[in-house]
Design a protein around this motif. Structure first.
Motif, PDB file in Angstrom:
ATOM      1  N   ILE A 196       0.840  -1.199   0.000  1.00 50.47           N
ATOM      2  CA  ILE A 196       0.000   0.000   0.000  1.00 50.47           C
ATOM      3  C   ILE A 196       0.876   1.251   0.000  1.00 50.47           C
ATOM      4  O   ILE A 196       1.741   1.421   0.865  1.00 50.47           O
ATOM      5  CB  ILE A 196      -0.939   0.008   1.209  1.00 50.47           C
ATOM      6  N   ALA A 197       0.647   2.109  -0.955  1.00 48.06           N
ATOM      7  CA  ALA A 197       1.393   3.369  -1.048  1.00 48.06           C
ATOM      8  C   ALA A 197       0.545   4.510  -0.491  1.00 48.06           C
ATOM      9  O   ALA A 197      -0.630   4.331  -0.159  1.00 48.06           O
ATOM     10  CB  ALA A 197       1.770   3.641  -2.499  1.00 48.06           C
ATOM     11  N   ASN A 198       1.161   5.666  -0.361  1.00 41.12           N
ATOM     12  CA  ASN A 198       0.455   6.893   0.020  1.00 41.12           C
ATOM     13  C   ASN A 198      -0.147   6.861   1.419  1.00 41.12           C
ATOM     14  O   ASN A 198      -1.167   7.509   1.675  1.00 41.12           O
ATOM     15  CB  ASN A 198      -0.655   7.221  -0.995  1.00 41.12           C
ATOM     16  N   ILE A 199       0.470   6.093   2.327  1.00 39.80           N
ATOM     17  CA  ILE A 199       0.021   6.155   3.718  1.00 39.80           C
ATOM     18  C   ILE A 199       1.243   6.290   4.632  1.00 39.80           C
ATOM     19  O   ILE A 199       2.388   6.009   4.232  1.00 39.80           O
ATOM     20  CB  ILE A 199      -0.805   4.914   4.130  1.00 39.80           C
ATOM     21  N   ASP A 200       1.002   6.699   5.861  1.00 42.37           N
ATOM     22  CA  ASP A 200       2.055   6.882   6.844  1.00 42.37           C
ATOM     23  C   ASP A 200       2.854   5.579   7.016  1.00 42.37           C
ATOM     24  O   ASP A 200       2.260   4.489   7.124  1.00 42.37           O
ATOM     25  CB  ASP A 200       1.420   7.305   8.175  1.00 42.37           C
ATOM     26  N   SER A 201       4.159   5.685   7.062  1.00 33.64           N
ATOM     27  CA  SER A 201       5.013   4.488   7.129  1.00 33.64           C
ATOM     28  C   SER A 201       4.786   3.697   8.404  1.00 33.64           C
ATOM     29  O   SER A 201       4.820   2.461   8.396  1.00 33.64           O
ATOM     30  CB  SER A 201       6.483   4.882   6.998  1.00 33.64           C
ATOM     31  N   LYS A 202       4.549   4.386   9.519  1.00 34.58           N
ATOM     32  CA  LYS A 202       4.292   3.678  10.777  1.00 34.58           C
ATOM     33  C   LYS A 202       3.000   2.874  10.697  1.00 34.58           C
ATOM     34  O   LYS A 202       2.932   1.724  11.137  1.00 34.58           O
ATOM     35  CB  LYS A 202       4.223   4.677  11.934  1.00 34.58           C
ATOM     36  N   LEU A 203       1.973   3.490  10.133  1.00 31.21           N
ATOM     37  CA  LEU A 203       0.700   2.782   9.970  1.00 31.21           C
ATOM     38  C   LEU A 203       0.858   1.601   9.020  1.00 31.21           C
ATOM     39  O   LEU A 203       0.340   0.506   9.280  1.00 31.21           O
ATOM     40  CB  LEU A 203      -0.373   3.739   9.453  1.00 31.21           C
ATOM     41  N   LYS A 204       1.598   1.818   7.940  1.00 32.58           N
ATOM     42  CA  LYS A 204       1.817   0.752   6.972  1.00 32.58           C
ATOM     43  C   LYS A 204       2.507  -0.438   7.617  1.00 32.58           C
ATOM     44  O   LYS A 204       2.077  -1.594   7.447  1.00 32.58           O
ATOM     45  CB  LYS A 204       2.658   1.295   5.813  1.00 32.58           C
ATOM     46  N   ASN A 205       3.551  -0.174   8.380  1.00 35.08           N
ATOM     47  CA  ASN A 205       4.275  -1.256   9.055  1.00 35.08           C
ATOM     48  C   ASN A 205       3.388  -1.960  10.076  1.00 35.08           C
ATOM     49  O   ASN A 205       3.450  -3.187  10.233  1.00 35.08           O
ATOM     50  CB  ASN A 205       5.524  -0.704   9.744  1.00 35.08           C
ATOM     51  N   TYR A 206       2.560  -1.183  10.764  1.00 34.01           N
ATOM     52  CA  TYR A 206       1.667  -1.749  11.781  1.00 34.01           C
ATOM     53  C   TYR A 206       0.640  -2.683  11.140  1.00 34.01           C
ATOM     54  O   TYR A 206       0.387  -3.790  11.637  1.00 34.01           O
ATOM     55  CB  TYR A 206       0.974  -0.614  12.532  1.00 34.01           C
ATOM     56  N   ILE A 207       0.081  -2.237  10.025  1.00 36.45           N
ATOM     57  CA  ILE A 207      -0.910  -3.069   9.314  1.00 36.45           C
ATOM     58  C   ILE A 207      -0.286  -4.374   8.861  1.00 36.45           C
ATOM     59  O   ILE A 207      -0.870  -5.454   9.023  1.00 36.45           O
ATOM     60  CB  ILE A 207      -1.478  -2.298   8.101  1.00 36.45           C
ATOM     61  N   GLU A 208       0.935  -4.293   8.309  1.00 36.10           N
ATOM     62  CA  GLU A 208       1.594  -5.490   7.799  1.00 36.10           C
ATOM     63  C   GLU A 208       2.011  -6.419   8.926  1.00 36.10           C
ATOM     64  O   GLU A 208       1.848  -7.639   8.832  1.00 36.10           O
ATOM     65  CB  GLU A 208       2.810  -5.087   6.956  1.00 36.10           C
ATOM     66  N   GLU A 209       2.518  -5.839  10.011  1.00 33.54           N
ATOM     67  CA  GLU A 209       2.976  -6.643  11.153  1.00 33.54           C
ATOM     68  C   GLU A 209       1.820  -7.390  11.804  1.00 33.54           C
ATOM     69  O   GLU A 209       1.930  -8.578  12.139  1.00 33.54           O
ATOM     70  CB  GLU A 209       3.657  -5.733  12.178  1.00 33.54           C
ATOM     71  N   LYS A 210       0.700  -6.713  11.982  1.00 37.40           N
ATOM     72  CA  LYS A 210      -0.460  -7.316  12.659  1.00 37.40           C
ATOM     73  C   LYS A 210      -1.397  -8.050  11.684  1.00 37.40           C
ATOM     74  O   LYS A 210      -2.379  -8.650  12.116  1.00 37.40           O
ATOM     75  CB  LYS A 210      -1.258  -6.228  13.381  1.00 37.40           C
ATOM     76  N   LYS A 211      -1.070  -7.984  10.394  1.00 37.14           N
ATOM     77  CA  LYS A 211      -1.887  -8.622   9.358  1.00 37.14           C
ATOM     78  C   LYS A 211      -3.343  -8.175   9.451  1.00 37.14           C
ATOM     79  O   LYS A 211      -4.289  -8.975   9.448  1.00 37.14           O
ATOM     80  CB  LYS A 211      -1.791 -10.142   9.454  1.00 37.14           C
ATOM     81  N   LEU A 212      -3.507  -6.851   9.524  1.00 37.60           N
ATOM     82  CA  LEU A 212      -4.841  -6.267   9.679  1.00 37.60           C
ATOM     83  C   LEU A 212      -5.589  -6.105   8.362  1.00 37.60           C
ATOM     84  O   LEU A 212      -6.800  -5.896   8.362  1.00 37.60           O
ATOM     85  CB  LEU A 212      -4.726  -4.907  10.370  1.00 37.60           C
ATOM     86  N   PHE A 213      -4.860  -6.178   7.263  1.00 37.04           N
ATOM     87  CA  PHE A 213      -5.487  -5.975   5.949  1.00 37.04           C
ATOM     88  C   PHE A 213      -4.628  -6.640   4.892  1.00 37.04           C
ATOM     89  O   PHE A 213      -3.415  -6.447   4.864  1.00 37.04           O
ATOM     90  CB  PHE A 213      -5.601  -4.470   5.660  1.00 37.04           C
ATOM     91  N   ASN A 214      -5.278  -7.432   4.033  1.00 32.78           N
ATOM     92  CA  ASN A 214      -4.498  -8.014   2.924  1.00 32.78           C
ATOM     93  C   ASN A 214      -5.161  -7.806   1.563  1.00 32.78           C
ATOM     94  O   ASN A 214      -4.754  -8.386   0.573  1.00 32.78           O
ATOM     95  CB  ASN A 214      -4.227  -9.500   3.182  1.00 32.78           C
TER      96      ASN A 214
END
Length: 477
Positions: free
Chosen positions: A22-40
């Protein structure tokens, strides 16, 4: 709901494919989403980070890129709208991205349709009305702004027709009977330029519509024959829609069970759909002549009602042996279709009816069965349905099935039994088209939903309003 073009909105909405970075979003949020597998990015999946101290973003899943179609975009937008309304979001900015095989205007139209579908509710008979929170949506684009605005309006006009059809089906038969159906057709359609003529029993008798009248005879409600004309062109044969208009079907003397009668307000789903389609056709000012006819009546029990074993005539003069009074729709359609073929100089005839349980058994709840005498017309109808996101399937026809319709004591029988019942019902109607290009649509499954699915609500669905609209739009192209 407001849908606009512009770079405004309290939250940003991104469209993402399955497993896409996912582009165009805050890097911290992006890492958090990927780490917690909140969205695929699964089809219809929605992730939100919304609040006073949040990033105020929503991400909408489109599923696998190679499987993307218009239906996926509609469902994605529908799910987004439901989610943002539940969170009381006041406005959203949807970033329109490039998607292979879709133009920007197609994407905007499909997303608009899905957003609008989320607003449908039928609560006319509830004392506590459902509150609808209005969200403003803005499509963020840099070019083709005027075309985008036109596509938003087009989506609204078509969905209004769908909602009209749903409402007409959902009104119970105590309030929706032939007279009120006719009054609704007039009030809805005349304001968009459709000429509506309503024939009463005496005028129906003058037309010699004996088959239609036989079905109507058991009810105290007077039958109505509704003729709707949208004729923008002086020298063009019209495309004609014929909708089954049984505002209630008890089965007559082939009486249905209590459970079988509960949803029989929906037996005028064909009539509702042609009214909804005529509204959208006129509202968008299509350059195509279209006429629709509906024979509206009830199938009831009384001392006057037609009976199993009766023989009735028809407007054509063809006689029909009534083996089953619960196979009444095809009897009323015989006169309606013959009227469309002979009293209207139709270029083609499309009839649609909640006709047989056999079609539901064969094709399921979501698919319309087709019987035709003209392959090109049928192919065009199927092509329209694919764009509309409505499911059609052509049924096979053999000469042996036509032979089954020969009556023992009359020209035709109105019921051939269970085997191949959806096909023989369609072939019965073929006897009244007088060689006109024709497709029969059995909408018994998709016209009424027992429970909600995708963006379709429980109750009247408005299927196949969009297909009829698109067929009319492209009819002479």
């Amino acid at each position: 709901m407001k849908i606009k073009v512009g770079n405004k909105g309290n939250i940003k909405v991104l469209l993402a494919f399955k497993d896409e970075k996912i582009a165009n979003i805050d890097s911290k949020l992006k890492n958090y989403i990927e780490e917690k597998k909140l969205f695929n990015g699964k089809k219809g999946e929605i992730f939100t980070d919304i609040g006073p101290n949040a990033n105020n973003i929503a991400i909408v899943g489109l599923g696998e890129k190679e499987k993307l179609d218009g239906q996926v975009l509609r469902i994605a937008a529908f799910n987004l709208a439901k989610k943002l309304a539940s969170l009381k979001v006041e406005s959203a900015n949807i970033e329109i991205r490039e998607i292979e095989n879709f133009t920007q205007n197609e994407i905007i139209h499909l997303l608009s349709e899905g957003l609008l579908q989320s607003e449908y509710v039928f609560d006319e008979y509830k004392t506590d009305k459902e509150e609808i929170f209005e969200v403003e949506y803005n499509f963020n684009i840099d070019s083709q702004i005027e075309e985008a605005e036109e596509n938003i309006k087009l989506a609204k006009d078509i969905i209004e027709g769908v909602f009209i059809a749903r409402d007409l089906v959902n009104i119970p038969s105590i309030d929706m009977y032939p007279e009120t159906l006719a009054n609704n057709a007039k009030s809805i359609l005349e304001k968009v330029g459709v000429e509506v003529e309503v024939l009463g029993k005496k005028e129906i008798e003058d037309l010699n519509m004996k088959a239609f009248l036989a079905v109507a005879e058991g009810s105290d409600k007077e039958p109505k024959f509704i003729i709707m004309k949208y004729l923008p062109n002086q020298d063009q044969k019209p495309l004609t829609f014929v909708g089954k208009g049984l505002t209630y079907d008890s089965g007559g003397y082939a009486l249905k069970s209590p459970n079988g009668m509960v949803t029989m307000k929906s037996d005028m789903g064909g009539a509702a759909s042609v009214i909804g389609a005529m509204y959208s056709i006129a509202k968008t000012k299509l350059n195509q002549n279209v006429v629709a006819v509906v024979a509206a009546c009830e199938n009831m029990i009384s001392g006057r009602a037609y009976k199993n074993g009766d023989i009735v005539s028809s407007m054509k003069g063809t006689t029909i042996e009534i083996i089953n009074t619960d196979a009444e729709g095809r009897v009323t359609l015989a006169d309606s279709i013959y009227y469309a073929a002979t009293k209207i100089d139709s270029a083609a005839v499309i009839d649609l009816a909640t006709l047989t349980g056999a079609c539901v058994v064969g094709l399921g709840d979501f698919t319309t069965g087709l019987v035709t005498n003209n392959q090109e017309l049928c192919d065009n109808l199927v092509s329209a349905s694919k764009v509309a996101g409505e499911y059609l399937w052509q049924l096979p026809v053999q000469e042996e099935l036509r032979d089954m319709l020969k009556g023992k004591n009359a020209d035709l029988t109105n019921s051939t039994g269970r085997m191949g019942g959806a096909i023989t019902a369609g072939l019965f109607l073929e006897n009244f088209v007088e060689g006109k290009p024709w497709v029969h649509m059995d909408i018994a499954g998709p016209a009424f939903a027992e429970s909600a699915y995708n963006y379709i609500p429980a109750g009247g669905t408005g299927i196949p309003v969009k297909t009829l609209y698109l067929l009319a739009k492209n009819f002479n192209k």
